[in-house]
Design an enzyme around this catalytic site. Structure first.
Site, mmCIF file in Angstrom:
data_model
loop_
_atom_site.group_PDB
_atom_site.id
_atom_site.type_symbol
_atom_site.label_atom_id
_atom_site.label_comp_id
_atom_site.label_asym_id
_atom_site.label_seq_id
_atom_site.Cartn_x
_atom_site.Cartn_y
_atom_site.Cartn_z
ATOM 1 N N GLY A 12 23.238 -106.033 -28.807
ATOM 2 C CA GLY A 12 22.125 -105.143 -29.106
ATOM 3 C C GLY A 12 21.780 -104.158 -28.000
ATOM 4 N N ASN A 14 22.748 -101.110 -27.943
ATOM 5 C CA ASN A 14 22.398 -99.860 -28.637
ATOM 6 C C ASN A 14 20.992 -99.952 -29.228
ATOM 7 O OD1 ASN A 14 24.644 -97.725 -28.741
ATOM 8 N ND2 ASN A 14 25.752 -99.637 -29.064
ATOM 9 N N ARG A 66 29.912 -113.388 -51.978
ATOM 10 C CA ARG A 66 29.637 -112.083 -51.379
ATOM 11 C C ARG A 66 28.571 -111.331 -52.181
ATOM 12 N NH1 ARG A 66 30.210 -109.438 -46.331
ATOM 13 N NH2 ARG A 66 31.566 -110.974 -45.713
ATOM 14 N N ASN A 108 26.031 -94.708 -38.386
ATOM 15 C CA ASN A 108 26.781 -95.736 -37.658
ATOM 16 C C ASN A 108 27.213 -95.149 -36.314
ATOM 17 O OD1 ASN A 108 28.372 -98.198 -37.324
ATOM 18 N ND2 ASN A 108 30.173 -96.927 -37.690
ATOM 19 N N HIS A 110 30.228 -95.387 -33.616
ATOM 20 C CA HIS A 110 31.599 -95.889 -33.465
ATOM 21 C C HIS A 110 32.097 -95.525 -32.062
ATOM 22 C CE1 HIS A 110 35.566 -97.241 -34.589
ATOM 23 N NE2 HIS A 110 36.044 -96.160 -33.997
ATOM 24 N N ASP A 151 34.545 -95.336 -41.334
ATOM 25 C CA ASP A 151 34.405 -94.301 -40.300
ATOM 26 C C ASP A 151 34.802 -92.904 -40.807
ATOM 27 O OD1 ASP A 151 33.736 -96.394 -38.509
ATOM 28 O OD2 ASP A 151 35.831 -96.694 -37.988
ATOM 29 N N GLN A 179 27.878 -93.920 -21.022
ATOM 30 C CA GLN A 179 27.954 -92.453 -20.932
ATOM 31 C C GLN A 179 27.923 -91.757 -22.298
ATOM 32 O OE1 GLN A 179 31.203 -91.176 -18.421
ATOM 33 N NE2 GLN A 179 30.544 -92.474 -16.713
ATOM 34 N N GLU A 181 27.493 -93.827 -26.027
ATOM 35 C CA GLU A 181 26.768 -94.465 -27.141
ATOM 36 C C GLU A 181 25.256 -94.472 -26.939
ATOM 37 O OE1 GLU A 181 28.364 -98.251 -28.532
ATOM 38 O OE2 GLU A 181 30.266 -97.789 -27.592
HETATM 39 C C1 GRF Z 1 29.231 -100.937 -29.649
HETATM 40 O O1 GRF Z 1 30.388 -100.688 -28.902
HETATM 41 C C2 GRF Z 1 29.268 -100.145 -30.914
HETATM 42 O O2 GRF Z 1 29.825 -98.889 -30.774
HETATM 43 C C3 GRF Z 1 30.154 -101.007 -31.736
HETATM 44 O O3 GRF Z 1 29.742 -102.323 -31.448
HETATM 45 C C4 GRF Z 1 29.200 -102.373 -30.146
HETATM 46 C C5 GRF Z 1 27.821 -102.934 -30.229
HETATM 47 O O4 GRF Z 1 27.264 -103.237 -28.999
HETATM 48 N N1 GRF Z 1 30.173 -100.596 -33.094
HETATM 49 P P1 GRF Z 1 25.738 -103.624 -28.878
HETATM 50 O O5 GRF Z 1 25.482 -104.819 -29.789
HETATM 51 O O6 GRF Z 1 24.904 -102.444 -29.262
HETATM 52 O O7 GRF Z 1 25.538 -104.016 -27.444
#
Ligand code: GRF
Length: 208
Positions: A12, A14, A66, A108, A110, A151, A179, A181
């Site tokens: 987490g 991000n 599912r 999303n 990526h 994607d 740098q 995300e």
């Molecule tokens: C990140 O590298 C994101 O781009 C990818 O999964 C990772 C998640 O990391 N899709 P976090 O849980 O946000 O630390």
């Protein structure tokens, strides 16, 4: 006010960048209405709790099929009445009905410069392993809207990061997060909250 739901599976970081962005005013006019994880032990859930953000876990392991899981996931998302869904390291396949319902309202992050190193099988460290193996000198991250493909949705923001001599997948992954995300995901949310992102066919148009 843009109400967002953040969907996570792991650490987490991000999510943390989004929480910090809202607190510091880098993301304006936005409220994190909820966090959903498919993994009960995700550290991301702790981050939500520590910041007083409602959260829940919906795991495929808890359901017989599912279809049932997909229904429960939709219910959880809908219960927060989000304007935008943010997939921040969410590792479960998104139900088609959710993609349809939230078209151009789900983004999303990526960890590559799409269309390089993306699509089926490219997630987590595998992306960075593949980039190092190919010997590219520049990598990066992409924020995009989610469509039926993997994607393939309209790209909102990208940021490049240089590969350095001796990089390991882990070192490169960390640099791409720091740098790229953690910068472009909050920025994309701020742009959307400000009504500055428009989808035109396969692309987006950003008005600053
Ligand atoms: C990140 O590298 C994101 O781009 C990818 O999964 C990772 C998640 O990391 N899709 P976090 O849980 O946000 O630390």
């Amino acid at each position: 006010m843009l109400k967002i739901v953040v969907m996570v599976s792991g650490g987490g970081t991000n999510l943390q960048a989004i929480i910090d962005g809202v607190r510091d005013g880098k993301i304006m006019n936005t409220q994190i209405a909820g966090v959903i994880s498919n993994n009960r032990n995700a550290y991301a859930l702790k981050r939500a709790e520590e910041n007083g953000i409602p959260s829940c876990c919906v795991s495929p392991k808890d359901y017989e099929s599912r279809e049932i899981f997909n229904g429960k996931l939709m219910e959880a998302v809908d219960s927060y009445e989000p304007d935008l869904i943010v997939l921040a390291g969410f590792l479960v396949v998104i139900p088609p009905e959710m993609i349809e319902k939230y078209r151009n309202r789900m983004i999303n992050i990526h960890p590559s410069l799409i269309p390089s190193f993306c699509g089926k099988g490219f997630y987590g460290l595998k992306v960075h392993e593949a980039a190092l193996e190919r010997g590219v000198k520049v990598v990066g991250a992409t924020v995009h809207f989610v469509d039926e493909g993997t994607d393939t949705g309209p790209i909102i923001l990208q940021k490049a990061v240089e590969v350095q001599q001796g990089d390991t997948p882990e070192v490169l992954q960390r640099r791409v997060m720091e740098q790229a995300e953690w910068i472009i995901l909050p920025r994309a949310i701020d742009l959307i909250a400000g009504g500055k992102v428009r989808v035109e066919g396969r692309k987006t148009v950003i008005s600053e």
